[in-house]
Structures are given as C-alpha cells and as structure tokens.
Design a protein around this motif. Structure first.
Motif, PDB file in Angstrom:
ATOM      1  N   GLY A 453       0.843  -1.052  -0.046  1.00  0.00           N
ATOM      2  CA  GLY A 453      -0.048   0.037   0.032  1.00  0.00           C
ATOM      3  C   GLY A 453       0.695   1.255   0.182  1.00  0.00           C
ATOM      4  N   ALA A 454       0.348   2.344   0.426  1.00  0.00           N
ATOM      5  CA  ALA A 454       0.867   3.887   0.501  1.00  0.00           C
ATOM      6  C   ALA A 454       0.426   4.319   1.934  1.00  0.00           C
ATOM      7  CB  ALA A 454       0.553   4.418  -0.665  1.00  0.00           C
ATOM      8  N   GLU A 455       1.389   5.103   2.315  1.00  0.00           N
ATOM      9  CA  GLU A 455       1.290   5.925   3.545  1.00  0.00           C
ATOM     10  C   GLU A 455       1.644   7.293   3.301  1.00  0.00           C
ATOM     11  OE1 GLU A 455       1.818   4.236   7.833  1.00  0.00           O
ATOM     12  OE2 GLU A 455       3.588   5.695   7.523  1.00  0.00           O
ATOM     13  N   ALA A 456       0.696   8.153   3.772  1.00  0.00           N
ATOM     14  CA  ALA A 456       1.041   9.554   3.832  1.00  0.00           C
ATOM     15  C   ALA A 456       1.350  10.089   5.390  1.00  0.00           C
ATOM     16  CB  ALA A 456       0.087  10.726   3.259  1.00  0.00           C
ATOM     17  N   ARG A 457       2.393  10.490   5.554  1.00  0.00           N
ATOM     18  CA  ARG A 457       2.619  10.982   7.039  1.00  0.00           C
ATOM     19  C   ARG A 457       3.048  12.337   7.024  1.00  0.00           C
ATOM     20  NH1 ARG A 457       3.623   8.394  11.754  1.00  0.00           N
ATOM     21  NH2 ARG A 457       3.326   6.285  10.910  1.00  0.00           N
ATOM     22  N   ALA A 458       2.698  12.898   8.181  1.00  0.00           N
ATOM     23  CA  ALA A 458       2.830  14.284   8.332  1.00  0.00           C
ATOM     24  C   ALA A 458       3.242  14.649   9.925  1.00  0.00           C
ATOM     25  CB  ALA A 458       2.051  15.262   7.971  1.00  0.00           C
ATOM     26  N   SER A 459       4.048  15.583  10.125  1.00  0.00           N
ATOM     27  CA  SER A 459       4.133  16.050  11.498  1.00  0.00           C
ATOM     28  C   SER A 459       4.414  17.581  11.673  1.00  0.00           C
ATOM     29  CB  SER A 459       5.482  15.510  12.117  1.00  0.00           C
ATOM     30  OG  SER A 459       6.681  15.919  11.514  1.00  0.00           O
ATOM     31  N   TYR A 460       3.990  18.170  12.804  1.00  0.00           N
ATOM     32  CA  TYR A 460       3.896  19.405  13.086  1.00  0.00           C
ATOM     33  C   TYR A 460       4.546  19.866  14.346  1.00  0.00           C
ATOM     34  CZ  TYR A 460       2.183  24.328  13.087  1.00  0.00           C
ATOM     35  OH  TYR A 460       1.955  25.917  13.206  1.00  0.00           O
ATOM     36  N   GLU A 461       5.772  20.067  14.352  1.00  0.00           N
ATOM     37  CA  GLU A 461       6.650  20.620  15.621  1.00  0.00           C
ATOM     38  C   GLU A 461       5.918  22.272  16.057  1.00  0.00           C
ATOM     39  OE1 GLU A 461      10.616  19.213  15.738  1.00  0.00           O
ATOM     40  OE2 GLU A 461      10.153  18.889  13.503  1.00  0.00           O
ATOM     41  N   ILE A 462       4.967  22.147  17.026  1.00  0.00           N
ATOM     42  CA  ILE A 462       4.471  23.478  17.335  1.00  0.00           C
ATOM     43  C   ILE A 462       5.452  24.142  18.053  1.00  0.00           C
ATOM     44  CG2 ILE A 462       2.722  24.474  18.355  1.00  0.00           C
ATOM     45  CD1 ILE A 462       1.285  21.586  18.332  1.00  0.00           C
ATOM     46  N   VAL A 467       4.923  17.812  19.495  1.00  0.00           N
ATOM     47  CA  VAL A 467       4.879  17.326  18.098  1.00  0.00           C
ATOM     48  C   VAL A 467       3.461  16.840  17.724  1.00  0.00           C
ATOM     49  CG1 VAL A 467       5.968  15.782  16.612  1.00  0.00           C
ATOM     50  CG2 VAL A 467       7.270  17.042  18.336  1.00  0.00           C
ATOM     51  N   LEU A 468       2.602  17.090  16.755  1.00  0.00           N
ATOM     52  CA  LEU A 468       1.565  16.806  16.461  1.00  0.00           C
ATOM     53  C   LEU A 468       2.047  15.679  15.162  1.00  0.00           C
ATOM     54  CD1 LEU A 468      -1.649  16.634  16.598  1.00  0.00           C
ATOM     55  CD2 LEU A 468      -1.685  18.332  14.895  1.00  0.00           C
ATOM     56  N   THR A 469       1.690  14.458  15.161  1.00  0.00           N
ATOM     57  CA  THR A 469       2.002  13.379  14.092  1.00  0.00           C
ATOM     58  C   THR A 469       0.728  12.568  13.888  1.00  0.00           C
ATOM     59  OG1 THR A 469       4.096  13.038  15.022  1.00  0.00           O
ATOM     60  CG2 THR A 469       3.288  11.588  13.824  1.00  0.00           C
ATOM     61  N   GLY A 470       0.750  12.452  12.245  1.00  0.00           N
ATOM     62  CA  GLY A 470      -0.682  11.561  11.902  1.00  0.00           C
ATOM     63  C   GLY A 470      -0.263  10.879  10.536  1.00  0.00           C
ATOM     64  N   ALA A 471      -0.924   9.809  10.393  1.00  0.00           N
ATOM     65  CA  ALA A 471      -0.363   9.016   9.043  1.00  0.00           C
ATOM     66  C   ALA A 471      -1.876   8.784   8.505  1.00  0.00           C
ATOM     67  CB  ALA A 471       0.596   7.850   9.637  1.00  0.00           C
ATOM     68  N   LEU A 472      -1.925   8.472   7.247  1.00  0.00           N
ATOM     69  CA  LEU A 472      -3.069   8.020   6.526  1.00  0.00           C
ATOM     70  C   LEU A 472      -2.648   6.836   5.459  1.00  0.00           C
ATOM     71  CD1 LEU A 472      -6.114   8.348   6.132  1.00  0.00           C
ATOM     72  CD2 LEU A 472      -5.415   9.782   4.245  1.00  0.00           C
ATOM     73  N   PRO A 529      -9.221   3.762   3.440  1.00  0.00           N
ATOM     74  CA  PRO A 529      -8.316   4.616   4.037  1.00  0.00           C
ATOM     75  C   PRO A 529      -8.296   4.042   5.642  1.00  0.00           C
ATOM     76  CG  PRO A 529      -9.305   5.852   2.496  1.00  0.00           C
ATOM     77  CD  PRO A 529     -10.093   4.751   2.516  1.00  0.00           C
ATOM     78  N   VAL A 530      -7.121   3.978   6.386  1.00  0.00           N
ATOM     79  CA  VAL A 530      -7.283   3.823   7.719  1.00  0.00           C
ATOM     80  C   VAL A 530      -6.072   4.817   8.381  1.00  0.00           C
ATOM     81  CG1 VAL A 530      -7.702   1.419   7.559  1.00  0.00           C
ATOM     82  CG2 VAL A 530      -5.317   1.835   7.632  1.00  0.00           C
ATOM     83  N   ILE A 531      -6.529   5.100   9.721  1.00  0.00           N
ATOM     84  CA  ILE A 531      -5.499   6.109  10.203  1.00  0.00           C
ATOM     85  C   ILE A 531      -4.760   5.306  11.434  1.00  0.00           C
ATOM     86  CG2 ILE A 531      -5.283   7.948  12.059  1.00  0.00           C
ATOM     87  CD1 ILE A 531      -8.038   8.722  10.635  1.00  0.00           C
ATOM     88  N   LYS A 586      -9.143  -0.215  23.221  1.00  0.00           N
ATOM     89  CA  LYS A 586      -9.108  -1.026  22.098  1.00  0.00           C
ATOM     90  C   LYS A 586      -9.718  -0.379  20.909  1.00  0.00           C
ATOM     91  CE  LYS A 586      -8.913  -5.774  20.304  1.00  0.00           C
ATOM     92  NZ  LYS A 586      -9.377  -6.917  20.452  1.00  0.00           N
ATOM     93  N   ARG A 587      -8.963   0.117  19.967  1.00  0.00           N
ATOM     94  CA  ARG A 587      -9.625   0.742  18.603  1.00  0.00           C
ATOM     95  C   ARG A 587     -10.650  -0.313  17.735  1.00  0.00           C
ATOM     96  NH1 ARG A 587      -5.397   3.646  15.148  1.00  0.00           N
ATOM     97  NH2 ARG A 587      -7.260   4.529  14.223  1.00  0.00           N
ATOM     98  N   ASP A 588     -11.725   0.291  17.307  1.00  0.00           N
ATOM     99  CA  ASP A 588     -12.423  -0.184  16.306  1.00  0.00           C
ATOM    100  C   ASP A 588     -11.875  -0.701  15.157  1.00  0.00           C
ATOM    101  OD1 ASP A 588     -14.596  -1.671  15.628  1.00  0.00           O
ATOM    102  OD2 ASP A 588     -15.919   0.236  15.172  1.00  0.00           O
ATOM    103  N   PHE A 589     -12.124  -2.010  14.389  1.00  0.00           N
ATOM    104  CA  PHE A 589     -11.454  -2.625  13.359  1.00  0.00           C
ATOM    105  C   PHE A 589     -11.169  -1.645  12.104  1.00  0.00           C
ATOM    106  CE2 PHE A 589     -13.188  -6.081  15.696  1.00  0.00           C
ATOM    107  CZ  PHE A 589     -11.866  -6.469  16.584  1.00  0.00           C
ATOM    108  N   ASP A 590     -11.986  -0.616  11.941  1.00  0.00           N
ATOM    109  CA  ASP A 590     -11.865   0.126  10.922  1.00  0.00           C
ATOM    110  C   ASP A 590     -10.675   1.246  10.925  1.00  0.00           C
ATOM    111  OD1 ASP A 590     -12.932   1.768  12.486  1.00  0.00           O
ATOM    112  OD2 ASP A 590     -14.774   2.453  11.507  1.00  0.00           O
ATOM    113  N   GLN A 591     -10.078   1.270  12.228  1.00  0.00           N
ATOM    114  CA  GLN A 591      -9.018   2.160  12.319  1.00  0.00           C
ATOM    115  C   GLN A 591      -9.297   3.648  12.186  1.00  0.00           C
ATOM    116  OE1 GLN A 591      -4.790   0.531  11.377  1.00  0.00           O
ATOM    117  NE2 GLN A 591      -6.140  -1.179  10.427  1.00  0.00           N
TER     118      GLN A 591
END
Length: 728
Positions: A453-462, A467-472, A529-531, A586-591
């Motif tokens: 697959g593919a992953e987009a990742r971003a971080s914002y160092e305030i 640090v705020l970090t996320g991925a899709l 898409p999942v997070i 625990k997270r739901d399976f759809d992430q």
C-alpha cells in the motif's frame, strides 16, 4: 539435565584430544574457518549434515532449498564469532496433521557454537542444537569437527543424535511448542556422519556427504510418515556456484534418487555496497588568521556589536543546512560558542558533530576558542561535546581517536544562558508519502503473506518538545485478508470477520484471556483508508539526566489512549533506568475514530545496559496489554554502520494453556539503515519484527519514539562507537 553416558564420554575425550592436537601444532593464528556452502538447514555445512564452519561475524543471510523431502526457508545470523543461529520455516511433504493436506508446515530454531577454531593440527570443533524448540520434526544434536586437509579440501566428521542419527524423536501431538526439549538432548543413541568439500575454484565447490537421516516422522498417537521416498543410500552429492560477493546457487541429490535445488544470500554489515559512502566531502577546517592579520577578530571586540551574533548564526545555520543539520539555537560570546543541532541526515551522530565542528571554524571569529556542540532529539538537548578550536585545527588530519581524547562529553541542561533560537525552526511542518509492505513469513497456516500500500505521514512541531503526528494509509493489494482468531478446539478453523464483530464475547479466549493481539488480522485487509497513528506528544527534560514523554491519541493501529514515560540516562553512563505507564482502549477494526469496550492500564519499569562491543541488554518488568504480569528480556547487537539485530523473549504469569501455541512470546528484530544499501547518507531505516505467532500473552503497546532510542544516539557508548566518522 543428566547427560547420557555417551555424551559424557564424548565431552571427556573429544575435547581434551582436540586441545592436545592443537598444542602439538603450530601456535600461529590461522584464518577463521568460514563456510564455503550452506546446508539445506541454512547453516554452513554439507548438504543435510553440519560442519564446524562459521560465517563472518555479524553476517545475516537466508537460504531457500527445495527437494522431494522438504521446502525449507532459513534465516541465519552469525550472532557472535562462534555462535550461529537459524530460524527456519519448512513445508514437509508426506506428513499429515489435522488439516490432512499431505504435508505439514513447521517452524524451528537452531543454535551452533564453534568451541574451537582450526589451528595447526587441531580441527575446528562445534556443538549444535537443531530444532530444539517446538514439536521437533528436525530435532537433533551433534558434535562435529572440521579440518582443512589442503587449501581446497575440507573434511568434517561428527556424531549426531535424533534425526541426524536416523532416530527421529516422537512428536507429541498435544505439544503446543515453544519450550526446549531438554530431556531429549544427546540421548537416544548416536551415529556418525561425515562430509568432504572441494573448492574447485573461486566460484565452484563440490560436496559429498555420508548421512543417516531417514526422513521419517513418528507421532505420539502411533502414526508414522515417510517424507518422500526412502533414500536409496546414505551418500548425498552437491555442487554449489557462487556469484557476486553474497549469492550462491546449488543442486544436490539425496540418496541418489531425489534431487534438490538451493539459493542462498549472505549479507555482511561490514561489507556495504558502497563502503566509503556517496556523501559529499565535508568542508575543510579553516585555520584562523594570525592576530596581526585580524586584530579585531582576536580581541573579541566584535562581540559588543549587537548585529554580530544574528549574522554569524544565520551564516552558520545556512552552512549546516547544506550538511543536513538544523541549527536550533546558539549562544555566543567572545571566547565560547554553543550550537544546538538536530541531525537529520547521518546515521552516526559523531559524523554530524564532526561536520558541525568544521563549519564552526569557518563561521566564528578567531577569538572563539571553546566549541560546545549540543545534540538534540525531539526538541530536547541530549548531550554536549566540548572541544577546543585549536585541537580541531591541529588534529584534522589525524585519526579520530585523538580528537575523541581531546573532547569532553557531558549532560546538556534544558536551557543555557544566552541561547538564541534560530529563525524559522519552530513551528515546523514535514510530510512524506511512501510505499508500505507488510510481510508474514513464519505463519504455519498461511505461508508467505503480503500487503502492499501507500502511507502519507505528516508532523507539525509546534514548539520544542511538542509534536503533532499523523498518518493515513491505503491498501492497494495483498493476500492478508480480514478474519477472526482461531476457533477453540478446531485447529486450522477461524471465525469470520463478521462472526467476530457480531459477538463481543469472542474477544476473550475460553481461558479468560482478553484477545489483545490474537485478533490482529481483524485490522488487516481493509480496502478503505485507515489512520494507523494520530498523536500529540510532549517531551521535556526536568534535570540534565532525566527525560519525560507524554503521548496522547491514536497510539497505534489497535489502541488509543495516553502513554507516559520517564527515563534516567546520564550522557556518560552505559546504564539507563526507565518507567512507562499507559492507559489505553482498543480501537475499532476500521482504524478510524471509534473504540471497542476493552481498556487496560499497563506499563513497566525498564533497565538498559550498553556493552562496549555493540550489545545492548534490556529488561522490562510489569503488566502487559492482556493484564498478565511478567518480564521481557531483549538483547540487541548494533554495528558501527547502524545495522541492528536483536532477540527477545517474554514470560508472564499466564500458563502454557492460557498462552496457547508457543508457550511464551519471542521474536527477532532487524533494522538496516537505508544508507547502507544506497550509499547516500540517511537516517531512514528498514525495520522488521520476525515472530512466528501473534499471541495475547506478553503483548506490548507499540508507541513510536520511546525515549531510550531517541536519547542514546548522542550518548557515550553509541557516540564513541561511531566516532571513526567524526572526520568524514
């Protein structure tokens, strides 16, 4: 364990004889006896029989072999100069189990230790344990000696037990595996084996061996299975051809009536494709002009000019940016300069420190004699290297050990007088889009599985430490599909994803253990898409040797919540102590953003110790995701170029029945720097965690950027192991 009489006689006679032979020969140190070909079991050897050979220290390799008797995939690691380890996944034809497929899949682990290397008249001598964990299809032990007769001919002979003696152990059909079958070691009668290898030229080697393996499996319920045809004789023949520095192909015959083929690859971390790297040369040290040529620069009057530091800091920051470094802040006086750098390019922190020191000689006025180079991680200062400028000028063209001796490493306080933050460092936004690949290679049920697959990742160092970090992530294709865990009492049968989601009671095993990892396949195979991660992390440093972290949000693909950590790690100490506590749900399976009912408070206290030879030991004691309590022991070896390979084992208060197949959690970790393969400097890594099963016992939370790995890069043991790259 009580040794058998035969094992006792061997230990009492074989080892002393080898020592006497060695003392009678020359005392000259011989070249290490490295294997010329790999056996079908993945170790240096004959075809099916072992030898006393090793691989170059640190070698990581893989072997795939195929014949009528088995298809074996092996991962081999030369953990120490004398210790060779193998993880194996096999498909064995001619044997049935509950699936009634006409074959079984089996996982196994081997250890071999070269007790003595070849020297003079003395042969190399090794002792090995084959398939000593689990159900024991290949279970056997051996003592083997190997001697170089001529430069091209080697002879090996030994005694084998178990499968190597043609006396395979009875396989307990109720055994869950995962525990050593100690009571069987070196018992049941031994028989000899032997092999001869001839190195025809640099590429081709020929092997002949005498083997007693009969390829029969016996089960505790009385069933006996023949793996393929019974060998026509005890003589096996093989030919192996090497190409390049790392690859080998081979063909062989077993007993004259079955043929096989093999492919091997062996990577030595010390032999990179681009040994010198492809990074550009650093800027040379600029010697200071004489006091007569620059009297103002030497007098220090420049420091009274309020425009001097901003101009110098901007120029130095630009030069460091060209080297992949970020000048976060700087304190400057007429005689001393401290720079705080973030290394974004080099796998060895010493190289970042060395290049920064060179640039400081070019940017700072001549009166500045003291350089303080402070490394940072996640906005926190982690250590300071203090140098005299005159030593940098004097020692540029000497070995790195001399500048190491002239430097002082110390803890860095969170703040320092006169520090001025560089413009544009905070806030800082970064993003990337990369392909993803998930592989499963040791699943007895599924064989080789994959998901691409593919992953987009971003971080914002305030701000520093915030640090705020996320991925899709988006799956593209693969054969890892969603499904529930196994149905109790029905081996090889699984709940469907729909059945599992519809019945919350299934999220606990019949033994009462929460399914915290055994349902991990429910988080796979999602075409939407999942997070996998969305967190806000805050890092702080309350004292010069204490670091803290608090991370909140979607911590990993299966759990969200809050994770808090504290670490005590002095810059000059090989010892570190830490503690972590997590409150997660625990997270739901759809992430995405929904959660399930299960939540737990878990955590551990940890001790870390770095040895001077590249080994790091770690012990974690505490409570795990399923609420079980126990300890994890890890041992990791890291080479100066950044290769890491480790092993871990976890034992908790769950019984073997509660834990299930495998009895306890264990695995192997691998981390290869991307720059090792490409030659280009990079801090990116390719990481893998090889484990045969996902079980609920001993399960840890997967939180990114734990403190120890962030901090240790610039501390004494790790920093000085890479100090040879200071002048690179």
């Amino acid at each position: 364990m009580r040794r058998s009489p035969l094992a006792g006689r061997l230990m009492a006679t074989t080892l002393p004889i080898a020592l006497v032979l060695g003392s009678a020969g020359t005392t000259a140190v011989a070249e290490p006896m490295y294997g010329r070909s790999m056996s079908t079991y993945g170790l240096p050897g004959g075809i099916d029989t072992p030898t006393a050979e090793t691989l170059p220290d640190g070698t990581l390799g893989a072997t795939v072999s195929w014949s009528d008797y088995a298809r074996r995939s092996n991962i081999v690691f030369q953990a120490l100069p004398g210790l060779t380890t193998v993880l194996r996944y096999s498909r064995i034809d001619g044997i049935n189990d509950y699936r009634d497929n006409g074959y079984i899949t089996d996982r196994s682990l081997d250890l071999r230790y070269q007790v003595l290397d070849e020297q003079g008249w003395r042969p190399a001598l090794a002792v090995g344990l084959q398939d000593f964990l689990g159900t024991g299809v290949y279970s056997g032990e051996y003592i083997v000696a190997t001697k170089t007769v001529t430069p091209s001919v080697r002879v090996s002979a030994g005694l084998g037990w178990g499968v190597l003696a043609g006396k395979p152990r009875t396989i307990d059909i109720d055994d869950e595996g995962g525990t050593p079958n100690v009571d069987d070691w070196f018992r049941g009668g031994a028989r000899p084996f032997a092999s001869v290898s001839w190195q025809v030229n640099d590429r081709l080697s020929l092997v002949a061996e005498y083997s007693n393996t009969d390829y029969v499996a016996r089960y505790s319920n009385g069933q006996v299975f023949q793996q393929g045809d019974e060998p026509g004789s005890s003589l096996n023949l093989g030919a192996y051809y090497s190409f390049g520095r790392a690859y080998q192909v081979g063909v062989y015959s077993i007993g004259g009536n079955s043929f096989g083929a093999q492919f091997s690859i062996a990577l030595n971390p010390r032999e990179a494709p681009y040994p010198s790297g492809l990074e550009k040369a650093p800027a040379p040290v600029r010697p200071r002009p004489s006091p007569g040529a620059d009297p103002d620069g030497w007098s220090g009057v420049w420091a009274q000019d309020p425009t001097a530091q901003p101009a110098i800091q901007a120029a130095l920051g630009d030069a460091m940016a060209d080297e992949g470094q970020i000048l976060e802040s700087m304190a400057l006086s007429s005689s001393r300069a401290e720079v705080r750098l973030r290394n974004t390019r080099y796998i060895n922190q010493a190289e970042a420190v060395g290049r920064t020191a060179r640039l400081m000689t070019r940017a700072l006025p001549p009166s500045v004699e003291t350089f303080v180079i402070t490394s940072t991680a996640e906005g926190l200062p982690t250590s300071s290297v203090t140098l005299r400028r005159s030593d940098v000028e004097r020692l540029e063209n000497t070995e790195a050990g001399q500048i190491a001796a002239a430097s002082v490493l110390s803890d860095a306080p969170a703040g320092a007088p006169g520090l001025v933050r560089s413009e544009g460092v905070y806030p800082r936004f970064r993003w990337s889009i990369k392909p993803t690949l998930n592989l499963g290679i040791f699943s007895a049920e599924d064989g080789l599985t994959h998901e691409v697959g593919a992953e987009a990742r971003a971080s914002y160092e305030i701000a520093p430490g915030l640090v705020l970090t996320g991925a899709l992530r988006q799956r593209v294709f693969g054969n890892i599909e969603r499904r529930g865990p196994g149905i109790p009492g029905q081996r090889g049968e699984y709940y469907t994803a729909e059945e599992y989601e519809a019945d919350p009671s299934l999220e606990t095993t019949p033994e009462g253990v929460p399914r915290v990892r055994s349902d991990t396949r429910m988080y796979s195979g999602n075409d939407s898409p999942v997070i996998p991660e969305l967190t806000l992390a805050y890092y702080a440093k309350p004292t010069p040797a204490v670091y803290t972290r608090v991370t909140a949000g979607l911590l990993e693909r299966a759990y969200g919540g809050v994770s808090a950590e504290v670490l005590w790690k002095p810059a000059g100490s090989p010892l570190a102590l830490g503690a972590e506590v997590n409150r997660v749900r625990k997270r739901d399976f759809d992430q995405l953003f929904d959660f399930r009912d299960y939540e737990v408070t878990m955590g551990h206290v940890s001790a870390y110790y770095e040895f001077a030879n590249g080994f790091t030991a770690q012990v974690d004691v505490g409570k795990y995701l399923a609420g079980d309590k126990g300890a994890t022991v890890s041992l990791t070896r890291e080479f100066a170029n950044g290769w890491r390979l480790g092993a871990y084992a976890t034992k908790t208060d769950l019984s073997s029945e509660e834990f299930g197949e495998g009895s306890f959690d264990k695995g192997v970790t691998l981390s290869i720097p991307l720059g090792w393969a490409t030659g280009q400097p990079s801090r990116e890594r390719v990481n893998a965690n090889l484990r045969s099963l996902s079980r609920d016992g001993g399960a840890q939370l997967n939180v990114r950027d734990r403190l120890y790995d962030q901090v240790r890069e610039s501390h004494s043991v790790k920093l000085y192991e890479g100090w040879g790259r200071f002048w690179r």
